[in-house]
Design a protein around this motif. Structure first.
Motif, PDB file in Angstrom:
ATOM      1  N   MET A  33       0.813  -1.208   0.000  1.00 15.42           N
ATOM      2  CA  MET A  33       0.000   0.000   0.000  1.00 15.42           C
ATOM      3  C   MET A  33       0.849   1.261   0.000  1.00 15.42           C
ATOM      4  O   MET A  33       1.886   1.329   0.654  1.00 15.42           O
ATOM      5  N   ASN A  34       0.353   2.257  -0.713  1.00 14.11           N
ATOM      6  CA  ASN A  34       0.913   3.596  -0.664  1.00 14.11           C
ATOM      7  C   ASN A  34      -0.195   4.568  -1.057  1.00 14.11           C
ATOM      8  O   ASN A  34      -1.159   4.184  -1.734  1.00 14.11           O
ATOM      9  N   ALA A  35      -0.071   5.792  -0.618  1.00 12.86           N
ATOM     10  CA  ALA A  35      -1.112   6.783  -0.895  1.00 12.86           C
ATOM     11  C   ALA A  35      -0.489   8.162  -0.958  1.00 12.86           C
ATOM     12  O   ALA A  35       0.548   8.436  -0.352  1.00 12.86           O
ATOM     13  N   THR A  36      -1.148   9.034  -1.697  1.00 13.64           N
ATOM     14  CA  THR A  36      -0.704  10.417  -1.799  1.00 13.64           C
ATOM     15  C   THR A  36      -1.908  11.285  -2.111  1.00 13.64           C
ATOM     16  O   THR A  36      -3.017  10.793  -2.350  1.00 13.64           O
ATOM     17  N   ARG A  37      -1.698  12.583  -2.113  1.00 16.61           N
ATOM     18  CA  ARG A  37      -2.691  13.551  -2.555  1.00 16.61           C
ATOM     19  C   ARG A  37      -2.109  14.289  -3.751  1.00 16.61           C
ATOM     20  O   ARG A  37      -0.982  14.789  -3.685  1.00 16.61           O
ATOM     21  N   ILE A  38      -2.863  14.320  -4.824  1.00 18.08           N
ATOM     22  CA  ILE A  38      -2.437  15.018  -6.045  1.00 18.08           C
ATOM     23  C   ILE A  38      -3.542  15.999  -6.396  1.00 18.08           C
ATOM     24  O   ILE A  38      -4.673  15.598  -6.696  1.00 18.08           O
ATOM     25  N   GLY A  39      -3.229  17.288  -6.354  1.00 14.10           N
ATOM     26  CA  GLY A  39      -4.283  18.280  -6.468  1.00 14.10           C
ATOM     27  C   GLY A  39      -5.230  18.095  -5.305  1.00 14.10           C
ATOM     28  O   GLY A  39      -4.801  17.974  -4.149  1.00 14.10           O
ATOM     29  N   ASP A  40      -6.517  18.022  -5.569  1.00 14.45           N
ATOM     30  CA  ASP A  40      -7.476  17.784  -4.489  1.00 14.45           C
ATOM     31  C   ASP A  40      -7.976  16.340  -4.465  1.00 14.45           C
ATOM     32  O   ASP A  40      -8.925  16.015  -3.742  1.00 14.45           O
ATOM     33  N   ALA A  41      -7.339  15.472  -5.222  1.00 16.71           N
ATOM     34  CA  ALA A  41      -7.716  14.055  -5.247  1.00 16.71           C
ATOM     35  C   ALA A  41      -6.866  13.256  -4.262  1.00 16.71           C
ATOM     36  O   ALA A  41      -5.698  13.573  -4.031  1.00 16.71           O
ATOM     37  N   VAL A  42      -7.461  12.215  -3.699  1.00 16.10           N
ATOM     38  CA  VAL A  42      -6.690  11.239  -2.940  1.00 16.10           C
ATOM     39  C   VAL A  42      -6.392  10.082  -3.884  1.00 16.10           C
ATOM     40  O   VAL A  42      -7.256   9.645  -4.656  1.00 16.10           O
ATOM     41  N   VAL A  43      -5.153   9.602  -3.853  1.00 15.54           N
ATOM     42  CA  VAL A  43      -4.691   8.597  -4.803  1.00 15.54           C
ATOM     43  C   VAL A  43      -4.106   7.443  -4.007  1.00 15.54           C
ATOM     44  O   VAL A  43      -3.112   7.613  -3.298  1.00 15.54           O
ATOM     45  N   LEU A  44      -4.737   6.280  -4.105  1.00 14.84           N
ATOM     46  CA  LEU A  44      -4.415   5.141  -3.261  1.00 14.84           C
ATOM     47  C   LEU A  44      -4.010   3.950  -4.112  1.00 14.84           C
ATOM     48  O   LEU A  44      -4.703   3.595  -5.072  1.00 14.84           O
ATOM     49  N   SER A  45      -2.901   3.345  -3.743  1.00 12.64           N
ATOM     50  CA  SER A  45      -2.406   2.182  -4.471  1.00 12.64           C
ATOM     51  C   SER A  45      -2.269   0.999  -3.522  1.00 12.64           C
ATOM     52  O   SER A  45      -1.750   1.144  -2.410  1.00 12.64           O
ATOM     53  N   MET A  46      -2.753  -0.166  -3.962  1.00  9.56           N
ATOM     54  CA  MET A  46      -2.584  -1.406  -3.222  1.00  9.56           C
ATOM     55  C   MET A  46      -2.100  -2.451  -4.236  1.00  9.56           C
ATOM     56  O   MET A  46      -2.888  -3.099  -4.912  1.00  9.56           O
ATOM     57  N   ARG A  47      -0.809  -2.579  -4.319  1.00  7.69           N
ATOM     58  CA  ARG A  47      -0.176  -3.370  -5.377  1.00  7.69           C
ATOM     59  C   ARG A  47      -0.548  -4.844  -5.300  1.00  7.69           C
ATOM     60  O   ARG A  47      -0.681  -5.526  -6.326  1.00  7.69           O
ATOM     61  N   ASN A  48      -0.738  -5.380  -4.079  1.00 11.49           N
ATOM     62  CA  ASN A  48      -0.985  -6.816  -3.902  1.00 11.49           C
ATOM     63  C   ASN A  48      -2.438  -7.103  -3.550  1.00 11.49           C
ATOM     64  O   ASN A  48      -2.728  -7.929  -2.684  1.00 11.49           O
ATOM     65  N   ASP A  49      -3.347  -6.421  -4.216  1.00 13.01           N
ATOM     66  CA  ASP A  49      -4.774  -6.553  -3.941  1.00 13.01           C
ATOM     67  C   ASP A  49      -5.440  -7.437  -4.992  1.00 13.01           C
ATOM     68  O   ASP A  49      -5.687  -6.990  -6.120  1.00 13.01           O
ATOM     69  N   PRO A  50      -5.783  -8.685  -4.652  1.00  7.96           N
ATOM     70  CA  PRO A  50      -6.413  -9.552  -5.649  1.00  7.96           C
ATOM     71  C   PRO A  50      -7.818  -9.120  -6.035  1.00  7.96           C
ATOM     72  O   PRO A  50      -8.330  -9.540  -7.073  1.00  7.96           O
ATOM     73  N   THR A  51      -8.455  -8.275  -5.231  1.00 13.28           N
ATOM     74  CA  THR A  51      -9.814  -7.832  -5.551  1.00 13.28           C
ATOM     75  C   THR A  51      -9.829  -6.682  -6.561  1.00 13.28           C
ATOM     76  O   THR A  51     -10.870  -6.402  -7.153  1.00 13.28           O
ATOM     77  N   HIS A  52      -8.706  -6.001  -6.720  1.00 14.84           N
ATOM     78  CA  HIS A  52      -8.601  -4.834  -7.618  1.00 14.84           C
ATOM     79  C   HIS A  52      -9.613  -3.751  -7.236  1.00 14.84           C
ATOM     80  O   HIS A  52     -10.062  -2.979  -8.087  1.00 14.84           O
ATOM     81  N   TYR A  53      -9.942  -3.670  -5.962  1.00 18.10           N
ATOM     82  CA  TYR A  53     -10.913  -2.678  -5.497  1.00 18.10           C
ATOM     83  C   TYR A  53     -10.245  -1.475  -4.843  1.00 18.10           C
ATOM     84  O   TYR A  53     -10.711  -0.339  -4.998  1.00 18.10           O
ATOM     85  N   TRP A  54      -9.168  -1.696  -4.125  1.00 18.27           N
ATOM     86  CA  TRP A  54      -8.644  -0.681  -3.228  1.00 18.27           C
ATOM     87  C   TRP A  54      -7.664   0.288  -3.873  1.00 18.27           C
ATOM     88  O   TRP A  54      -7.318   1.306  -3.257  1.00 18.27           O
ATOM     89  N   SER A  55      -7.183   0.012  -5.073  1.00 21.93           N
ATOM     90  CA  SER A  55      -6.359   0.994  -5.779  1.00 21.93           C
ATOM     91  C   SER A  55      -7.301   1.943  -6.510  1.00 21.93           C
ATOM     92  O   SER A  55      -7.906   1.577  -7.524  1.00 21.93           O
ATOM     93  N   LYS A  56      -7.438   3.141  -5.986  1.00 25.30           N
ATOM     94  CA  LYS A  56      -8.407   4.062  -6.563  1.00 25.30           C
ATOM     95  C   LYS A  56      -8.002   5.505  -6.296  1.00 25.30           C
ATOM     96  O   LYS A  56      -7.302   5.804  -5.327  1.00 25.30           O
ATOM     97  N   ALA A  57      -8.448   6.378  -7.195  1.00 23.67           N
ATOM     98  CA  ALA A  57      -8.252   7.816  -7.044  1.00 23.67           C
ATOM     99  C   ALA A  57      -9.626   8.464  -7.097  1.00 23.67           C
ATOM    100  O   ALA A  57     -10.419   8.176  -8.003  1.00 23.67           O
ATOM    101  N   LEU A  58      -9.908   9.348  -6.156  1.00 27.47           N
ATOM    102  CA  LEU A  58     -11.228   9.965  -6.083  1.00 27.47           C
ATOM    103  C   LEU A  58     -11.137  11.313  -5.361  1.00 27.47           C
ATOM    104  O   LEU A  58     -10.091  11.660  -4.808  1.00 27.47           O
ATOM    105  N   GLY A  59     -12.238  12.041  -5.380  1.00 29.79           N
ATOM    106  CA  GLY A  59     -12.258  13.371  -4.785  1.00 29.79           C
ATOM    107  C   GLY A  59     -11.827  14.463  -5.743  1.00 29.79           C
ATOM    108  O   GLY A  59     -11.498  15.575  -5.328  1.00 29.79           O
TER     109      GLY A  59
END
Length: 279
Positions: A33-59
């Protein structure tokens, strides 16, 4: 109901950011897992996520327009993290005119859709306290203590068909954390449902309400919504916000129907835009 994306997207973005970044370091490491803020979006990465749900950018688009440069920076973050794929969630009103060109350049394609729903807290409380509202069949809803956090997190994940290893620690870490209010649904002594309320200023996010399959159709999800409404009122919130999948040709979405019956209104439908690294 007219609600701006800056309001409707804020609580979800902050809730997901806190959930993913607030888990134990051992869990974050195992899931990549890693996360950052780019502009006003939150950007979340979960490299080892078999569900492909938790890597997302929103806001996106809360304080500034969405641009090609912003999306490129988001995708560059995912490339640097080695993410196999990610979801970009943008309210329809913030999508720029050159979105088609941006998608072609960055490797983004259209996926499924969710609906964003909002209710006035006073209206939601009125639904919760309506004398003719159907009461839950043999179920009890109560706050979750730290002693029940792991079991509650397990129920949350199993209700959505997600794996438990590592994810349980991430979800359980919200119990007792400032701004979070976890509720459980009990059938006798068995914990069969779970929900969470995330408090963000004058907004309360209804997060993860779900019941295990064998305990459904008893009113458990509606009781979780009632608990959410009363909690939001206690906190002085103005709006309740929720998200769920749209209905498809494969069948009805019972969660959507439950939320609509409780007085929530659809404010817009939001596409899940799928990013994958290009070769």
């Amino acid at each position: 109901m007219i609600v701006s994306p800056s309001v409707a997207e804020r609580s979800e973005a902050e809730a997901v950011f806190q959930m993913e970044t607030g888990g134990p370091e051992s869990v974050r490491s195992a899931l990549g897992m890693n996360a950052t803020r780019i502009g006003d979006a939150v950007v979340l990465s979960m490299r080892n996520d078999p569900t492909h749900y938790w890597s997302k950018a929103l806001g996106f688009g809360r304080t500034a327009p969405v641009t090609a440069e912003l999306i490129h920076e988001v995708c560059a973050f995912y490339r640097a993290e080695g993410s196999p794929q990610a979801i970009l969630q943008l309210a329809p009103s913030v999508i720029p005119q050159d979105w088609t060109e941006i998608c072609a350049r960055e490797g983004i394609t259209a996926g499924s859709s969710w609906v964003k729903l909002v209710a006035e807290v006073d209206d939601a409380v009125a639904h919760a306290d309506a004398p003719n509202r159907r009461q839950a069949d043999g179920l009890r809803v109560a706050r979750v203590s730290a002693d029940d956090a792991d079991e509650w997190a397990s129920v949350t994940l199993r209700s959505f068909g997600m794996p438990e290893e590592h994810y349980t620690g991430m979800v359980a870490a919200t119990v007792g954390r400032a701004g979070w209010h976890a509720y459980g649904v009990w059938l006798g002594r068995e914990l069969v449902g779970a929900g969470n309320v995330f408090h963000d200023g004058d907004i309360a996010e209804v997060f993860g309400n779900a019941v295990l399959p064998h305990a459904r159709n008893r009113g458990g999800q509606t009781e979780l919504l009632a608990a959410s409404a009363r909690t939001a009122a206690m906190l002085g919130c103005r709006l309740l916000v929720a998200e769920t999948a749209t209905e498809t040709d494969e069948g009805d979405n019972s969660s959507l129907h439950n939320v609509l019956r409780f007085g929530f209104k659809v404010v817009y439908e939001r596409r899940n835009w799928m990013w994958q690294p290009t070769t």
